[in-house]
Structures are given as C-alpha cells and as structure tokens.
Design a protein around this motif. Structure first.
Motif, PDB file in Angstrom:
ATOM      1  N   CYS A   7       0.992  60.341  17.312  1.00 55.75           N
ATOM      2  CA  CYS A   7       2.416  60.274  17.661  1.00 55.75           C
ATOM      3  C   CYS A   7       2.708  59.073  18.555  1.00 55.75           C
ATOM      4  N   SER A   8       1.814  58.790  19.486  1.00 59.81           N
ATOM      5  CA  SER A   8       2.011  57.628  20.368  1.00 59.81           C
ATOM      6  C   SER A   8       1.940  56.326  19.580  1.00 59.81           C
ATOM      7  N   ALA A   9       1.022  56.238  18.624  1.00 58.86           N
ATOM      8  CA  ALA A   9       0.895  55.030  17.816  1.00 58.86           C
ATOM      9  C   ALA A   9       2.129  54.830  16.938  1.00 58.86           C
ATOM     10  N   VAL A  10       2.645  55.903  16.370  1.00 62.00           N
ATOM     11  CA  VAL A  10       3.853  55.812  15.540  1.00 62.00           C
ATOM     12  C   VAL A  10       5.034  55.345  16.384  1.00 62.00           C
ATOM     13  N   SER A  11       5.142  55.852  17.593  1.00 62.19           N
ATOM     14  CA  SER A  11       6.230  55.430  18.474  1.00 62.19           C
ATOM     15  C   SER A  11       6.113  53.960  18.854  1.00 62.19           C
ATOM     16  N   ALA A  12       4.889  53.516  19.146  1.00 59.47           N
ATOM     17  CA  ALA A  12       4.695  52.100  19.513  1.00 59.47           C
ATOM     18  C   ALA A  12       5.036  51.189  18.337  1.00 59.47           C
ATOM     19  N   ALA A  13       4.645  51.579  17.118  1.00 55.11           N
ATOM     20  CA  ALA A  13       4.966  50.780  15.937  1.00 55.11           C
ATOM     21  C   ALA A  13       6.482  50.755  15.710  1.00 55.11           C
ATOM     22  N   GLY A  14       7.138  51.872  15.902  1.00 52.57           N
ATOM     23  CA  GLY A  14       8.594  51.923  15.740  1.00 52.57           C
ATOM     24  C   GLY A  14       9.313  51.059  16.749  1.00 52.57           C
ATOM     25  N   LEU A  15       8.838  51.049  17.995  1.00 56.28           N
ATOM     26  CA  LEU A  15       9.459  50.189  19.007  1.00 56.28           C
ATOM     27  C   LEU A  15       9.234  48.707  18.696  1.00 56.28           C
ATOM     28  N   GLY A  16       8.077  48.373  18.109  1.00 53.89           N
ATOM     29  CA  GLY A  16       7.825  46.996  17.698  1.00 53.89           C
ATOM     30  C   GLY A  16       8.773  46.577  16.584  1.00 53.89           C
ATOM     31  N   ILE A  17       8.997  47.446  15.619  1.00 59.50           N
ATOM     32  CA  ILE A  17       9.942  47.146  14.532  1.00 59.50           C
ATOM     33  C   ILE A  17      11.354  47.011  15.088  1.00 59.50           C
ATOM     34  N   ALA A  18      11.700  47.845  16.065  1.00 57.95           N
ATOM     35  CA  ALA A  18      13.031  47.752  16.686  1.00 57.95           C
ATOM     36  C   ALA A  18      13.194  46.417  17.409  1.00 57.95           C
ATOM     37  N   ALA A  19      12.116  45.934  18.064  1.00 58.77           N
ATOM     38  CA  ALA A  19      12.192  44.638  18.761  1.00 58.77           C
ATOM     39  C   ALA A  19      12.400  43.493  17.774  1.00 58.77           C
ATOM     40  N   VAL A  20      11.697  43.539  16.633  1.00 59.33           N
ATOM     41  CA  VAL A  20      11.874  42.492  15.622  1.00 59.33           C
ATOM     42  C   VAL A  20      13.291  42.541  15.053  1.00 59.33           C
ATOM     43  N   THR A  21      13.810  43.740  14.836  1.00 58.47           N
ATOM     44  CA  THR A  21      15.168  43.889  14.304  1.00 58.47           C
ATOM     45  C   THR A  21      16.194  43.373  15.306  1.00 58.47           C
ATOM     46  N   ALA A  22      15.975  43.612  16.589  1.00 59.57           N
ATOM     47  CA  ALA A  22      16.894  43.106  17.613  1.00 59.57           C
ATOM     48  C   ALA A  22      16.826  41.581  17.695  1.00 59.57           C
ATOM     49  N   TYR A  23      15.645  41.006  17.487  1.00 62.50           N
ATOM     50  CA  TYR A  23      15.495  39.542  17.484  1.00 62.50           C
ATOM     51  C   TYR A  23      16.323  38.919  16.364  1.00 62.50           C
ATOM     52  N   ARG A  24      16.504  39.661  15.273  1.00 60.54           N
ATOM     53  CA  ARG A  24      17.300  39.159  14.145  1.00 60.54           C
ATOM     54  C   ARG A  24      18.790  39.429  14.329  1.00 60.54           C
ATOM     55  N   LYS A  25      19.179  39.800  15.499  1.00 61.14           N
ATOM     56  CA  LYS A  25      20.588  40.031  15.882  1.00 61.14           C
ATOM     57  C   LYS A  25      21.229  41.210  15.136  1.00 61.14           C
ATOM     58  N   ARG A  26      20.439  42.207  14.831  1.00 61.95           N
ATOM     59  CA  ARG A  26      20.967  43.436  14.223  1.00 61.95           C
ATOM     60  C   ARG A  26      20.761  44.558  15.241  1.00 61.95           C
ATOM     61  N   PHE A  27      21.601  44.523  16.281  1.00 64.68           N
ATOM     62  CA  PHE A  27      21.399  45.381  17.441  1.00 64.68           C
ATOM     63  C   PHE A  27      21.641  46.862  17.148  1.00 64.68           C
ATOM     64  N   LEU A  28      22.631  47.153  16.331  1.00 69.51           N
ATOM     65  CA  LEU A  28      22.927  48.550  16.023  1.00 69.51           C
ATOM     66  C   LEU A  28      21.750  49.196  15.278  1.00 69.51           C
ATOM     67  N   THR A  29      21.213  48.495  14.303  1.00 71.55           N
ATOM     68  CA  THR A  29      20.062  49.006  13.555  1.00 71.55           C
ATOM     69  C   THR A  29      18.837  49.100  14.458  1.00 71.55           C
ATOM     70  N   ALA A  30      18.649  48.128  15.334  1.00 69.97           N
ATOM     71  CA  ALA A  30      17.508  48.143  16.248  1.00 69.97           C
ATOM     72  C   ALA A  30      17.576  49.337  17.196  1.00 69.97           C
ATOM     73  N   THR A  31      18.769  49.637  17.673  1.00 69.25           N
ATOM     74  CA  THR A  31      18.934  50.790  18.564  1.00 69.25           C
ATOM     75  C   THR A  31      18.616  52.096  17.825  1.00 69.25           C
TER      76      THR A  31
END
Length: 156
Positions: A7-31
């Motif tokens: 569960c911790s690994a899945v959460s860390a991977a999800g937060l990494g994907i959210a960071a990449v999505t926020a870098y692409r200026k898609r803040f709503l999807t990243a949140t």
C-alpha cells in the motif's frame, strides 16, 4: 506487514504520477491523482488493511462464511418446499382463479368494488329472476352485448 508495504509503494507511485501531471500544468487532474494515491496509506494508518488481512487468512472466518451459506441454503430449500406444499399445479391455479373471482358478484359483468346503493351481500346472493327466453340468452355472448353496442355506436 506485506500488505502495508504494498500500500505504501502504491501511494508513493501515485504521488509521483501526480507530480509529473502537475509539471505538465494539469493541476486539477494532478490533485485528483494525489487524492486517490493517498487512500491506501490512509487505510493502512487506520488499521483497515490489518483487519482485512486478519479476516482473510483465518480458517475460523471461512468456516463462519460456510455456516452462513449452509443456513441460507436450508432457508431457501424450506421456502421452495413450502411453496410446493403437496398441491398439484391445477389445484393451485384453481385456487388463484377462485381468489380473483371473489370480488365479482355471481351475475355481474363488472367487479363490485364498494357498498353502492342496493348492491350488497344480500343483493348479490339473490340475482333477479328473468323470463325464460332472456335467461337462455344470458349465455357468454350476453357479456359482450354492451361492448358490441359501444363499437356499433362508434362505427367500428
């Protein structure tokens, strides 16, 4: 212990994907991705994962589910037998038909729904006497005479 690590690994991977999505200026999807990725960590911290793992790997829990399934099977079997309580299909069909015809007076062409003027139990029990020819004509075709009159009136 293994479930908490996964569960911790899945959460860390999800937060990494959210960071990449926020870098692409898609803040709503990243949140939204960050919110979903924090759910497994929340379940671990509340103890839900440990509780589910404890239930899933105990033989006594599975024995309890088996007993519940057996009781449900016995209940459904008794209901099926109760519905078939020794009567034949024709008898059950006749009983249903008799139940439907109880609301109709013996000589009435429409159901008697309420206590109207003179129509009551005594009036329904004693139908009016008819003359000989009219009584013979009171065959099943008599019920349709009103309908025929209406259809003729409308030219059908």
């Amino acid at each position: 212990m293994l479930a908490e690590t996964i569960c911790s690994a899945v959460s860390a991977a999800g937060l990494g994907i959210a960071a990449v999505t926020a870098y692409r200026k898609r803040f709503l999807t990243a949140t939204r991705i960050a919110a979903y990725s924090l759910v497994p960590v929340g379940l671990v911290l509340t103890g839900v994962v440990e509780w589910v793992a404890g239930i899933a790997f105990k033989p006594s829990v599975w024995l309890g589910f088996g007993v519940l399934g057996l009781s449900w099977l016995l209940f459904m079997t008794t209901r099926a037998i109760e519905h078939r309580s020794g009567t034949t299909r024709a008898e059950r069909k006749a009983a249903r038909a008799a139940g439907r015809n109880e609301a109709v007076a013996p000589a009435a062409s429409a159901p008697s729904l309420g206590a109207g003027g003179a129509a009551g139990p005594a009036a329904a029990a004693k139908p009016k006497a008819r003359s000989g020819k009219k009584q013979e004509a009171a065959a099943p075709g008599d019920d349709f005479s009103d309908i025929e009159a209406i259809l003729k009136k409308h030219g059908i």
